[in-house]
Design an enzyme around this catalytic site. Sequence first.
Site, PDB file in Angstrom:
ATOM      1  N   GLU A   5      -8.116   3.201   5.232  1.00  0.00           N
ATOM      2  CA  GLU A   5      -9.061   3.567   4.316  1.00  0.00           C
ATOM      3  C   GLU A   5     -10.084   2.584   3.980  1.00  0.00           C
ATOM      4  OE1 GLU A   5      -6.565   5.117   0.956  1.00  0.00           O
ATOM      5  OE2 GLU A   5      -5.732   6.651   2.308  1.00  0.00           O
TER       6      GLU A   5
ATOM      7  N   GLU B 178      -2.193   9.706   8.463  1.00  0.00           N
ATOM      8  CA  GLU B 178      -1.682   9.519   7.009  1.00  0.00           C
ATOM      9  C   GLU B 178      -1.748  10.814   6.207  1.00  0.00           C
ATOM     10  OE1 GLU B 178      -1.859   5.973   4.977  1.00  0.00           O
ATOM     11  OE2 GLU B 178      -1.774   7.160   3.003  1.00  0.00           O
TER      12      GLU B 178
END
Length: 494
Positions: free
Chosen positions: A242, A345
């Site tokens: 991220e 994810e």
Amino acid sequence: MKLKHLYIPCLCFALFSCNDKADTKIDTPQESINTKKFSTKDKTIVVYTTADNTNLRLTKTDSLTFQHAEQPLETEISVFVNPNKTFQTFIGIGGAITDASAETFAQLSADKQKELLKAYYSKEDGIGYSLLRTSIHSSDFGSGSHTYIKEGDSALTTFSIEHDMKYRIPMMKRAIETAGGKLLTYASPWSPPAFMKSNKSMLKGGTLLPNYYQSWATYYTKFIKAYEKEGMPIWGITIQNEPMATQTWESCIYSAEAERDFLKNYLGPTMETEGLGDKNIVIWDHNRDLITNRANVILSDPEASKYVWGTGFHWYETWTGGDPMFDNLKAVNESFPDKKLLFTEGCNENFDATKYQYWPNAERYGNSMINDFNNGTVGWTDWNILLDQNGGPNHVGNFCFAPIHADTTTGQLIYTPSYYYIGHFSKFIRPEAKRVSTAVSRSVLISTSFLNDDDKIVTVVMNKSDKTISYNLFVAQEKTVVKIPPHAMQTLLY
């Protein structure tokens, strides 16, 4: 012990090697013609169903036969499978073994540990996971932050994975053993050590300081070599989890240009210099919303792109209030068909123990998996495979759901509907399968199909509606009629 309701035969499949990058070469996700013609002759369609407000959990519910098909009517609902049109080659489905998963696992009895491992990694008694993600040192899911070096050691002379030897590595080894000796394993960092960052903290964003680019690049190679010394082959790495999110937990920000330049000037060359050029490097590892920008910047640069296996992505773009951006995957796939897409994810956030059996959580998985695969994704990785009764441990209170929870006060395992929805894919679609052209005639159903190496097709159908639906399954010029309950998932194996 065998999982309740699982009466499913073992599927034959080709083992996927994690040691040889040559084994990871897969077809481009563009359409191809299957030269080996699929035949429905003498084939039976075995149907497995999971449905809300029933006891059906990956339960065999029907055995059907094909018959000659006539032109369907507009009033009928149909799923159309063209077995002669195939697309990307599948590499696997799995989940992450985090520090949180491993710490929770260690609190279970020996019997419950064995049950948990079989539930995920056994093809006969569980759902046959074939992918595994883990973190490079800590993420938020664990009892605290840690790195593999002493603070300030830019030469990495103190590098040691001793922390992981207590809980995480023993669990990973047992998972690999339960899966038959091989799991395609990759790792992601959440943050460099604090001294390497602009904010001098592993938490709350910050950026990697330029004078530590080389040290941080070498850190990845030391991780890979240390884990492989423990007998766990590492298939690849993502550059940063991220990279556009400033989180309260471990996080680090990279612009598209910064990630590109770190990759082409430091990480890529360092992996090759250290004899790890055969490992796969995945960029982005964030949500679908900005994936096209990241891919355009990095993959349009030949010196960066040459190090890239593919682009990883998550499903959390809906935090802004919009819908999942599946079309962005298609755009990346069309622009860079020689690179792969990997779901790295996803989990259901905002843990609430009263919602263990909350069906929309499972449907989020089904909706994502079908659409991700239909847009070219080659593998799909859930987040934590196990969390405790509080949705943790998580050292910053970011408690979430997992497909299975352990109540550490009672020692019991809690299976959520999400576990079974994932299983409708992972148990039946095996590594090296090819996605098959599949379409539906009504939006109440969504569907995807894969052709396994054993010449069996797996068609997964999800009913998002409140009604029982009868639908035609057309395969080439043959068909059968299937009934699916409300809010249900089905796998058709034929």
